[in-house]
Design a protein around this motif. Structure first.
Motif, PDB file in Angstrom:
ATOM      1  N   MET A  16       9.873 -10.034  -7.725  1.00 15.37           N
ATOM      2  CA  MET A  16       9.011  -9.528  -8.305  1.00 15.37           C
ATOM      3  C   MET A  16       9.290  -8.120  -8.951  1.00 15.37           C
ATOM      4  O   MET A  16       9.832  -7.260  -8.181  1.00 15.37           O
ATOM      5  CB  MET A  16       7.942  -9.602  -7.301  1.00 15.37           C
ATOM      6  N   THR A  17       8.828  -7.447 -10.145  1.00 18.29           N
ATOM      7  CA  THR A  17       8.834  -6.410 -10.391  1.00 18.29           C
ATOM      8  C   THR A  17       7.726  -5.500  -9.824  1.00 18.29           C
ATOM      9  O   THR A  17       6.686  -6.131  -9.201  1.00 18.29           O
ATOM     10  CB  THR A  17       8.617  -6.179 -11.954  1.00 18.29           C
ATOM     11  N   LEU A  21       3.812  -6.853  -8.847  1.00 13.65           N
ATOM     12  CA  LEU A  21       3.188  -6.439  -7.456  1.00 13.65           C
ATOM     13  C   LEU A  21       2.048  -5.665  -7.717  1.00 13.65           C
ATOM     14  O   LEU A  21       1.094  -5.844  -6.867  1.00 13.65           O
ATOM     15  CB  LEU A  21       4.247  -6.045  -6.336  1.00 13.65           C
ATOM     16  N   ALA A  22       2.145  -4.405  -8.188  1.00 14.79           N
ATOM     17  CA  ALA A  22       1.030  -3.541  -8.252  1.00 14.79           C
ATOM     18  C   ALA A  22      -0.225  -4.008  -9.101  1.00 14.79           C
ATOM     19  O   ALA A  22      -1.256  -3.290  -8.683  1.00 14.79           O
ATOM     20  CB  ALA A  22       1.682  -2.065  -8.800  1.00 14.79           C
ATOM     21  N   SER A  27      -1.379   1.779  -8.709  1.00 14.63           N
ATOM     22  CA  SER A  27      -0.455   2.078  -9.786  1.00 14.63           C
ATOM     23  C   SER A  27       0.923   2.044  -9.449  1.00 14.63           C
ATOM     24  O   SER A  27       1.362   1.983  -8.183  1.00 14.63           O
ATOM     25  CB  SER A  27      -0.530   3.632 -10.261  1.00 14.63           C
ATOM     26  N   ILE A  28       1.987   1.596 -10.541  1.00 10.60           N
ATOM     27  CA  ILE A  28       3.082   1.435 -10.343  1.00 10.60           C
ATOM     28  C   ILE A  28       4.055   2.775  -9.798  1.00 10.60           C
ATOM     29  O   ILE A  28       4.792   2.561  -8.680  1.00 10.60           O
ATOM     30  CB  ILE A  28       4.040   1.097 -11.598  1.00 10.60           C
ATOM     31  N   PRO A  29       3.788   3.931 -10.009  1.00 11.99           N
ATOM     32  CA  PRO A  29       4.303   5.257  -9.408  1.00 11.99           C
ATOM     33  C   PRO A  29       3.857   5.178  -7.755  1.00 11.99           C
ATOM     34  O   PRO A  29       4.625   5.569  -7.038  1.00 11.99           O
ATOM     35  CB  PRO A  29       3.609   6.217 -10.094  1.00 11.99           C
ATOM     36  N   ASP A  51      -0.256  -9.697   0.877  1.00 10.66           N
ATOM     37  CA  ASP A  51      -0.745 -10.961   0.863  1.00 10.66           C
ATOM     38  C   ASP A  51      -0.366 -11.487  -0.386  1.00 10.66           C
ATOM     39  O   ASP A  51      -0.063 -12.782  -0.447  1.00 10.66           O
ATOM     40  CB  ASP A  51      -2.277 -10.600   0.936  1.00 10.66           C
ATOM     41  N   ARG A  52      -0.251 -10.624  -1.633  1.00  3.07           N
ATOM     42  CA  ARG A  52       0.146 -11.157  -2.673  1.00  3.07           C
ATOM     43  C   ARG A  52       1.828 -11.663  -2.622  1.00  3.07           C
ATOM     44  O   ARG A  52       2.227 -12.503  -3.256  1.00  3.07           O
ATOM     45  CB  ARG A  52       0.196  -9.896  -3.861  1.00  3.07           C
ATOM     46  N   LEU A  53       2.482 -11.035  -1.705  1.00  6.90           N
ATOM     47  CA  LEU A  53       3.859 -11.753  -1.405  1.00  6.90           C
ATOM     48  C   LEU A  53       3.961 -12.625  -0.241  1.00  6.90           C
ATOM     49  O   LEU A  53       5.098 -13.275  -0.132  1.00  6.90           O
ATOM     50  CB  LEU A  53       4.867 -10.451  -0.865  1.00  6.90           C
TER      51      LEU A  53
END
Length: 419
Positions: A16-17, A21-22, A27-29, A51-53
């Motif tokens: 996953m990028t 995931l975010a 946020s990505i940062p 949980d998403r993972l």
């Protein structure tokens, strides 16, 4: 628990990028800083990301606590020389190394693995663990750094790099580590080992007594046996015969009762050394004979037992052929196994058996140059004096004085012991 490492591990595992995931959570940062432990993720955010993972955060906490408890049990087993338990936990930890690698216990894991290998005398494996730690040393915590220094000191003692070890250990001894129980248990004992091998019995006795008091307070019986062995060796060096005889009597009884065969024969060997020193050659010969029957025939301790017995056999005026047979066996094993000092000492006795002047050339050209390289500078003294006396006998007084001035002001030779 460093959840950032765990999140990053599972994200990469699932290909996953950070954006995927975010999405909808943070946020990505922000995720990037969590993964790199710049930010500590709060429980709610970490729970959503995991949980998403497909990972339950409570299971991760439970696994983390299990690793913590296993590491604590592992070092305690090592400290109490509970070899069987330490081996069991070591196998369990190795199986979980991929999990430990993403926790904040990874450095502790490698430290304790280093200490485990040192306990078993596997210096090369301990060196490999140290090499891993060296790459990450700047990230060690204060307690991990103290552990690293201590375990490195033990490794140096095992490798006979005694001057380096002494500096590290004395520096550790001056540290304020009253709350760090592991060091109270070990530093004084390893210093006693170091000073024993440096032939400084007065200092060795001081630290051994300190270590013995600690081990007795903790009911750490096996380490107390080890420490009493050091005291016995150093009492022998100091000609404190009664004290040494008393300790060996205790050790031989207690190691037998505890079924500690290795320690029993170690005590038997050192008891033989004491008996040899006080002139009880018949009983000393019995001790060394029992030891050589116990040790594996290619082992260094087997060679030590044969060598110690050679000097006794000379005193007992044993048949030369019997002595020669033992010497040939020592030379053969030592050459095959790389026991250079033992090989040279056996060759010295072979020359002595022939009673020819070639022995003195051998001492000068081969034996002394090798012994001079060792940290124990008293080891060559006996042979140097023998060489000087030969030069005096032959009227070469300048040469005799050269060796006397170089060696004879040093203290007398240390009786070799197994410690």
């Amino acid at each position: 628990m460093e959840l950032g490492k765990t999140i990053k591990y599972y994200r990469i595992k699932h290909n996953m990028t950070q954006a995927e995931l975010a999405d909808g959570i943070c946020s990505i940062p922000h995720l990037s800083k969590i993964e790199n432990n710049i930010y500590k993720a709060n429980h709610a955010t970490a729970s959503l990301l995991l949980d998403r993972l497909g990972v339950n955060i409570e299971d991760e906490y439970a696994q983390h606590n299990e690793i913590k408890q296993s590491l604590e049990a592992f070092i305690e087993a090592i400290q109490f020389v509970d070899v069987q338990e330490a081996k069991r936990i070591q196998k369990l930890l190795v199986e979980k190394e991929f999990i430990i690698a993403r926790t904040d216990y990874i450095n502790t894991y490698h430290l304790y693995m280093m200490r485990y290998h040192l306990m078993n005398g596997a210096n090369q494996l301990a060196q490999e663990q140290r090499a891993i730690l060296d790459k990450n040393r700047t990230n060690l915590s204060a307690i991990e750094e103290l552990s690293y220094r201590l375990f490195n000191g033990i490794l140096l003692v095992n490798r006979n790099r005694l001057k380096e070890a002494k500096e590290i250990l004395l520096d550790l001894q001056s540290e304020d580590y009253s709350s760090k129980y592991i060091f109270v248990r070990e530093v004084a004992f390893v210093l006693a080992q170091c000073f024993t091998q440096l032939n400084e019995p007065e200092k060795a006795i001081i630290y051994a007594k300190e270590a013995l008091q600690i081990f007795k307070q903790e009911d750490n019986y096996i380490r107390a046996f080890h420490t009493q062995m050091l005291l016995g060796v150093n009492y022998t060096q100091m000609n404190m015969t009664e004290e040494s005889l008393r300790l060996y009597k205790i050790l031989l009884r207690n190691t037998r009762l505890f079924s500690r065969d290795t320690l029993y024969y170690q005590a038997m060997y050192n008891y033989g050394v004491l008996l040899k020193k006080i002139g009880n050659y018949e009983q000393s010969h019995e001790c060394f004979t029992k030891c050589s029957a116990y040790y594996d025939k290619d082992s260094q301790n087997y060679v030590f037992s044969l060598l110690a017995d050679i000097e006794v056999l000379f005193q007992l005026k044993t048949d030369k052929k019997q002595i020669e047979s033992k010497l040939n066996e020592i030379i053969e094993i030592s050459a095959k196994r790389g026991y250079k000092r033992s090989e040279l000492q056996a060759r010295y006795y072979a020359h002595r058996l022939k009673a020819d002047d070639a022995m003195y050339n051998f001492i000068e050209q081969e034996l002394l140059p090798h012994l001079d390289k060792l940290d124990n500078k008293e080891e060559p003294v006996h042979y140097a004096i023998e060489l000087a006396q030969w030069y005096q006998k032959n009227g070469e007084y300048e040469k005799a004085n050269e060796y006397l001035n170089k060696y004879a002001m040093k203290v007398k030779r240390r009786e070799f012991s197994i410690v």
